[in-house]
Design an enzyme around this catalytic site. Structure first.
Site, PDB file in Angstrom:
ATOM      1  N   ASP A  63       0.814  -1.218   0.000  1.00 40.50           N
ATOM      2  CA  ASP A  63       0.000   0.000   0.000  1.00 40.50           C
ATOM      3  C   ASP A  63       0.849   1.271   0.000  1.00 40.50           C
ATOM      4  O   ASP A  63       2.067   1.227   0.173  1.00 40.50           O
ATOM      5  CB  ASP A  63      -0.973  -0.001   1.199  1.00 40.50           C
ATOM      6  CG  ASP A  63      -0.301  -0.464   2.495  1.00 40.50           C
ATOM      7  OD1 ASP A  63       0.936  -0.387   2.598  1.00 40.50           O
ATOM      8  OD2 ASP A  63      -1.021  -0.908   3.399  1.00 40.50           O
ATOM      9  N   ASP A 132      -7.524  -2.846  14.161  1.00 41.21           N
ATOM     10  CA  ASP A 132      -8.915  -3.061  13.733  1.00 41.21           C
ATOM     11  C   ASP A 132      -9.058  -4.266  12.798  1.00 41.21           C
ATOM     12  O   ASP A 132     -10.111  -4.479  12.216  1.00 41.21           O
ATOM     13  CB  ASP A 132      -9.472  -1.799  13.059  1.00 41.21           C
ATOM     14  CG  ASP A 132      -8.736  -1.440  11.764  1.00 41.21           C
ATOM     15  OD1 ASP A 132      -7.773  -2.159  11.392  1.00 41.21           O
ATOM     16  OD2 ASP A 132      -9.112  -0.448  11.125  1.00 41.21           O
ATOM     17  N   HIS A 134      -7.205  -4.829  10.033  1.00 41.28           N
ATOM     18  CA  HIS A 134      -6.870  -4.654   8.610  1.00 41.28           C
ATOM     19  C   HIS A 134      -5.581  -5.387   8.243  1.00 41.28           C
ATOM     20  O   HIS A 134      -4.685  -5.556   9.059  1.00 41.28           O
ATOM     21  CB  HIS A 134      -6.823  -3.169   8.196  1.00 41.28           C
ATOM     22  CG  HIS A 134      -5.697  -2.373   8.744  1.00 41.28           C
ATOM     23  ND1 HIS A 134      -5.830  -1.063   9.159  1.00 41.28           N
ATOM     24  CD2 HIS A 134      -4.390  -2.656   8.935  1.00 41.28           C
ATOM     25  CE1 HIS A 134      -4.672  -0.596   9.562  1.00 41.28           C
ATOM     26  NE2 HIS A 134      -3.784  -1.543   9.445  1.00 41.28           N
ATOM     27  N   GLU A 139      -9.606  -2.010   5.370  1.00 43.29           N
ATOM     28  CA  GLU A 139     -10.271  -1.730   6.641  1.00 43.29           C
ATOM     29  C   GLU A 139     -11.526  -2.596   6.785  1.00 43.29           C
ATOM     30  O   GLU A 139     -12.002  -3.172   5.798  1.00 43.29           O
ATOM     31  CB  GLU A 139     -10.651  -0.239   6.688  1.00 43.29           C
ATOM     32  CG  GLU A 139      -9.466   0.717   6.629  1.00 43.29           C
ATOM     33  CD  GLU A 139      -8.671   0.790   7.930  1.00 43.29           C
ATOM     34  OE1 GLU A 139      -8.528  -0.239   8.622  1.00 43.29           O
ATOM     35  OE2 GLU A 139      -8.163   1.892   8.258  1.00 43.29           O
TER      36      GLU A 139
HETATM   37  P1  PGA Z   1       2.126  -1.478  12.766  1.00 43.84           P
HETATM   38  O1  PGA Z   1       0.880  -1.441  11.768  1.00 43.84           O
HETATM   39  O2  PGA Z   1       3.058  -2.502  12.205  1.00 43.84           O
HETATM   40  O3  PGA Z   1       2.700  -0.093  12.703  1.00 43.84           O
HETATM   41  O4  PGA Z   1       1.591  -1.856  14.093  1.00 43.84           O
HETATM   42  C1  PGA Z   1       0.344  -2.640  11.311  1.00 43.84           C
HETATM   43  C2  PGA Z   1      -0.683  -2.346  10.227  1.00 43.84           C
HETATM   44  O5  PGA Z   1      -1.359  -1.303  10.308  1.00 43.84           O
HETATM   45  O6  PGA Z   1      -0.803  -3.153   9.306  1.00 43.84           O
END
Ligand code: PGA
Length: 256
Positions: A63, A132, A134, A139
Site C-alpha cells: 500500500d 482493527d 486490517h 479496513e
Molecule cells: P504497525 O501497523 O506494524 O505499525 O503496528 C500494522 C498495520 O497497520 O498493518
C-alpha cells in the site's frame, strides 16, 4: 494456519527472516510482497544482516498513502528505501509500490495488478495487522474479494498512525492498497504481530469467524499462512498451547 509463538518479537522475527531466506535461496528470482509500519522493521533489519542476494528479486508493496509523493518522509516509498531497499542489492526496476500520486487511480491500480500477474504472482506476502483487523489497508467491511484500489482509512487507523505524522491532522484520509483478493493470491502469507495491543486482533484473525468486519480473518481461507507472534500478541488465543505443541513437534523436513 501455522501459528508460531515466540517469547519475544525478536525471536518471532528471526523465524520469519529464516523463512524468507529459505525462499530466496531456493528461488533467487522470488517475488516478495512487502509491508510497512512498525512491525516489519525488525524483519528488514534481520534480512539486511543476512546479506542475501536480492539481484533477481522482485518486490510489490501492499500500500501507499494517496497524495503523498515518493520523497515525502512518511511515504511508504521512502520507508522501504530507508529501511530495506538501499541496504540490499535489489534492482530499482524490480521495486513496485502503488503510485500515491496517480492521476487516474483506477487505471493505476489495474496496472499494479497487471504487473503482479506479469511477474508470475507473489511467492510470499509479508503482512502486519491493524488493531482493527486490517491487512494492507483493507479496513473492516472491505470486500473479501477486493483488488488494488483506493480506500478511506478508519479514524482508528489514522489515530494509530498519527505518531508518524506528528499528530492526527497530517495523516492522509486515503490510501491505495492491494485488495484482500490480491493478498490471498500470494502463494504464502506471512503475518507478523507483536505486543499486547494486537492480541484481540490476532485472536479474531486466527480463531474468530471469517468476516469482512475483521479482514485478517479471511486468511483462514488461504492454504499457506504462517503467523509469527510474540507472547503478548498471542495472549488471547484459546488454542495457544496447541500451537506451541505443533511447533515444538514439527517434522524435521518442515522446519525452517
Ligand atoms: P504497525 O501497523 O506494524 O505499525 O503496528 C500494522 C498495520 O497497520 O498493518
Amino acid at each position: 494456519m501455522e501459528i508460531i509463538i515466540q517469547p519475544e518479537a525478536e525471536a518471532a522475527t528471526a523465524v520469519a527472516a529464516r523463512l524468507i531466506r529459505r525462499l530466496l535461496l531456493e528461488k533467487p528470482a522470488a517475488v516478495l510482497g512487502l509491508a510497512t509500519g512498525g512491525t516489519p522493521l525488525r524483519l528488514y533489519r534481520a534480512l539486511v544482516a543476512m546479506k542475501l542476494d536480492w539481484r533477481r528479486v522482485t518486490t510489490f508493496n501492499l500500500d501507499e498513502y494517496a497524495g503523498l509523493p515518493p520523497e515525502h518522509p512518511q511515504s511508504y516509498h521512502r520507508f522501504m528505501w530507508e529501511n530495506l531497499f538501499r541496504h540490499v542489492n535489489l534492482a530499482k526496476k524490480n521495486v513496485h509500490l502503488p503510485d500515491g500520486l496517480a492521476k487516474d487511480i483506477p487505471a493505476s491500480c489495474a496496472e499494479y495488478e497487471r504487473r503482479i500477474r506479469a511477474a508470475g504472482g507473489i511467492d510470499l506476502q509479508v503482512l502486519g495487522l491493524g488493531t482493527d483487523g486490517h491487512i494492507g489497508f483493507n479496513e473492516p467491511t472491505s470486500s473479501l474479494a477486493s483488488r488494488t484500489r483506493i480506500k478511506t482509512l478508519t479514524p482508528r487507523t489514522r489515530r494509530d498512525n498519527a505518531r508518524y505524522f506528528g499528530g492526527e491532522t497530517g495523516v492522509p484520509h486515503h490510501v491505495i492498497t492491494m485488495g484482500i483478493g490480491t493478498i490471498l493470491e500470494a502463494r504464502t502469507c506471512l503475518l507478523l504481530a507483536f505486543g499486547a495491543k494486537k492480541a484481540r486482533a490476532v485472536a479474531a484473525a486466527v480463531e474468530g469467524p471469517v468476516t469482512s468486519l475483521h479482514p485478517a480473518s479471511m486468511l483462514q481461507m488461504h492454504p499457506e499462512v504462517k503467523v509469527c507472534l510474540d507472547e503478548p500478541a498471542a495472549a488471547r488465543l484459546k488454542k495457544a498451547d496447541y500451537y506451541r505443541w505443533v511447533y515444538a513437534h514439527k517434522p524435521a523436513w518442515q522446519q525452517f
